[in-house]
Structures are given as C-alpha cells and as structure tokens.
Design an enzyme around this catalytic site. Structure first.
Site, PDB file in Angstrom:
ATOM      1  N   ILE A   1       0.887  -1.169   0.000  1.00 11.26           N
ATOM      2  CA  ILE A   1       0.000   0.000   0.000  1.00 11.26           C
ATOM      3  C   ILE A   1       0.926   1.220   0.000  1.00 11.26           C
ATOM      4  O   ILE A   1       1.441   1.606   1.042  1.00 11.26           O
ATOM      5  CB  ILE A   1      -0.933   0.006   1.230  1.00 11.26           C
ATOM      6  CG1 ILE A   1      -1.771  -1.282   1.281  1.00 11.26           C
ATOM      7  CG2 ILE A   1      -1.841   1.235   1.186  1.00 11.26           C
ATOM      8  CD1 ILE A   1      -2.527  -1.484   2.585  1.00 11.26           C
ATOM      9  N   PRO A   2       1.169   1.803  -1.181  1.00 13.68           N
ATOM     10  CA  PRO A   2       2.182   2.855  -1.319  1.00 13.68           C
ATOM     11  C   PRO A   2       1.729   4.219  -0.793  1.00 13.68           C
ATOM     12  O   PRO A   2       1.503   5.166  -1.552  1.00 13.68           O
ATOM     13  CB  PRO A   2       2.446   2.878  -2.823  1.00 13.68           C
ATOM     14  CG  PRO A   2       1.122   2.498  -3.424  1.00 13.68           C
ATOM     15  CD  PRO A   2       0.546   1.474  -2.468  1.00 13.68           C
ATOM     16  N   CYS A   3       1.607   4.315   0.528  1.00 11.11           N
ATOM     17  CA  CYS A   3       1.085   5.541   1.128  1.00 11.11           C
ATOM     18  C   CYS A   3       1.987   6.751   0.864  1.00 11.11           C
ATOM     19  O   CYS A   3       1.525   7.886   0.948  1.00 11.11           O
ATOM     20  CB  CYS A   3       0.841   5.362   2.616  1.00 11.11           C
ATOM     21  SG  CYS A   3       2.264   4.851   3.567  1.00 11.11           S
ATOM     22  N   HIS A   4       3.231   6.521   0.487  1.00 13.70           N
ATOM     23  CA  HIS A   4       4.120   7.655   0.178  1.00 13.70           C
ATOM     24  C   HIS A   4       3.672   8.408  -1.068  1.00 13.70           C
ATOM     25  O   HIS A   4       4.118   9.525  -1.314  1.00 13.70           O
ATOM     26  CB  HIS A   4       5.567   7.173   0.021  1.00 13.70           C
ATOM     27  CG  HIS A   4       5.794   6.275  -1.144  1.00 13.70           C
ATOM     28  ND1 HIS A   4       5.470   4.928  -1.115  1.00 13.70           N
ATOM     29  CD2 HIS A   4       6.285   6.525  -2.382  1.00 13.70           C
ATOM     30  CE1 HIS A   4       5.766   4.394  -2.284  1.00 13.70           C
ATOM     31  NE2 HIS A   4       6.259   5.339  -3.072  1.00 13.70           N
TER      32      HIS A   4
END
Length: 105
Positions: free
Chosen positions: A53-56
């Site tokens: 989950i690429p929250c960046h």
C-alpha cells in the site's frame, strides 16, 4: 462482507501508479466520500502493509509531503517519491506533471 472505510482507502492507494501522486481529497473522493480527506490521513498512518500500500504516493493538494509520514517522516516520503522519478519544485511535488489522473467513477 462490506469493506471498511480504511479498506476502501487502501484499495484506492494501491492503484496509484509508480511515479505519480494523489491528494488526500482525491483518494477520499475515489474511495466514496470527498469529506474523508482527514480519514485518509488516519488510514495511511495506520497502514498495515506499506510494502503493498504505497502511502508515500499521497500528498496534500499543494504537493507537500507529510512531516508526520509514519514510515520515516517527510524526508523519507520525499526520498521514496524521488526514487520513482517524481520531481519537486520549491519542496513540493510538481502536481501539474505528477498528479494521478484517474477518472472518478
């Protein structure tokens, strides 16, 4: 079984392509409620699977990274985005070039 709000948010964030970003409000609207922008922040801070989950890739509407980035602070978020080819202008993501243009449906 109905998806929780956080699960809906994570499903949207997983779709943001490498080298692009979305805003908290954009993720909220796609997840089902444009008023969930703050909830998106809470969900990303509690991200159970940062490898998938690429929250960046989520920034504010001005393209600013979060100083409260849960996985190493704002500088780490900026490093991760730069590693994907995202460029910054005066410390903010160049939103005209890197904002994800997923249609709202």
């Amino acid at each position: 079984m109905a998806q929780s709000t956080f699960e809906k948010i994570y499903e949207v964030v997983k779709q943001i392509p490498c080298g692009q970003v979305a805003t908290y409000g954009q993720v909220a609207a796609i997840a089902g409620n444009k008023r969930w922008a703050r909830v998106v922040g809470y969900a990303l801070h509690a991200n159970p699977d940062p490898d998938n989950i690429p929250c960046h890739r989520v920034v504010n509407k001005e393209g600013r990274v979060s100083e409260a980035f849960a996985f190493g602070g704002g500088n780490r978020q900026m490093e991760l985005l730069k590693a994907e080819g995202v460029e910054f202008v005066d410390g903010n993501v160049d939103m005209t070039r890197y904002q994800w243009e997923r249609p709202l449906y």
